[in-house]
Write an enzyme that holds these catalytic residues in place. Structure first.
Site, PDB file in Angstrom:
ATOM      1  CG  ASP A   1      26.645 -11.847  53.918  1.00 36.37           C
ATOM      2  OD1 ASP A   1      26.430 -10.654  53.648  1.00 36.37           O
ATOM      3  OD2 ASP A   1      25.790 -12.568  54.467  1.00 36.37           O
TER       4      ASP A   1
ATOM      5  CB  CYS B   1      23.316 -14.313  52.541  1.00 35.45           C
ATOM      6  SG  CYS B   1      22.923 -14.463  54.315  1.00 35.45           S
TER       7      CYS B   1
ATOM      8  CE  LYS C   1      23.312 -10.426  54.435  1.00 30.81           C
ATOM      9  NZ  LYS C   1      23.540 -11.417  55.510  1.00 30.81           N
TER      10      LYS C   1
HETATM   11  C1  VGL Z   1      24.672 -16.814  56.066  1.00 38.66           C
HETATM   12  C2  VGL Z   1      24.200 -18.638  57.375  1.00 38.66           C
HETATM   13  C3  VGL Z   1      24.023 -17.833  58.470  1.00 38.66           C
HETATM   14  C4  VGL Z   1      25.075 -16.268  54.727  1.00 38.66           C
HETATM   15  C5  VGL Z   1      24.475 -15.987  57.144  1.00 38.66           C
HETATM   16  O1  VGL Z   1      25.690 -15.179  54.680  1.00 38.66           O
HETATM   17  O2  VGL Z   1      24.801 -16.936  53.709  1.00 38.66           O
HETATM   18  N1  VGL Z   1      24.517 -18.135  56.182  1.00 38.66           N
HETATM   19  N2  VGL Z   1      24.152 -16.513  58.329  1.00 38.66           N
END
Ligand code: VGL
Ligand code: ZN
Length: 179
Positions: A8, A127, A86
């Site tokens: 991410d 994540c 995801k």
């Molecule tokens: C994430 C909060 C909300 C992440 C994703 O990638 O860690 N954190 N959505």
């Protein structure tokens, strides 16, 4: 066979983004320096629909096909052989890269003969945590590179607590010069 999972590293998680991780962009040069040390590099993207229960907990971020969902522009994304999407449903968070819906990460890695997985990216306490925990549970020898992750830290110390939880679950923690 050793693979790197880049979690991410997207505009919305970097300074200026919708759900900015403090110093989230600092991981980019560290990750770039690691890419050439791996046989295989894969990445995940947080890839949400416009409406999802996830946005009751978080500001709207990483909506599918928006600029905020793009990789950080400085990430050497041409090195990434496959992207796992995801958080694509509207009824769950989908924090783990193993919950990707476009491809099955576990099957993909096992088909490539990967037994060792290094995890880097954003965010340590969500994540990265969920993906690394799934990786050990699924039998991968799992390592998190401490200076190549950054935490949201909704509560102070969340990132450090997540790393300690990972260590206790059997994840190895290293610094990038030791990779
Ligand atoms: C994430 C909060 C909300 C992440 C994703 O990638 O860690 N954190 N959505
Ligand atoms: Zn999200």
């Amino acid at each position: 066979m050793k693979a790197l999972l880049v979690v991410d590293v997207q505009n919305d998680f970097c300074p200026g983004g919708a759900l900015a991780v403090p110093e989230g962009d600092k991981v980019v040069p560290v990750i770039n320096s690691l890419l050439d040390r791996f046989d295989l590099v894969v990445a995940s993207k947080d890839w949400h629909p416009q409406e999802t229960i996830h946005f009751q907990k978080w500001p709207v971020h990483c909506v599918q096909n928006t600029k905020g969902a793009d990789f950080h522009p400085a990430l050497r994304s041409e090195k990434i052989q496959k992207v796992f999407l995801k958080g694509t449903g509207n009824k769950d968070d989908g924090y783990s890269a193993y919950e990707a819906t476009n491809e099955n990460l576990e099957e993909y890695l096992k088909a490539k003969g990967v037994d060792e997985l290094y995890v880097v990216g954003l965010a340590t306490d969500y994540c990265v945590r969920a993906s690394a925990l799934d990786a050990v549970r699924k039998g991968f020898k799992t390592t998190v590179v401490k200076d190549a992750v950054a935490a949201v830290n909704v509560n102070p110390g969340d990132g450090d607590r997540a790393l300690e939880e990972l260590r206790q679950a059997g994840v190895t923690l290293v610094s990038s010069p030791d990779v």
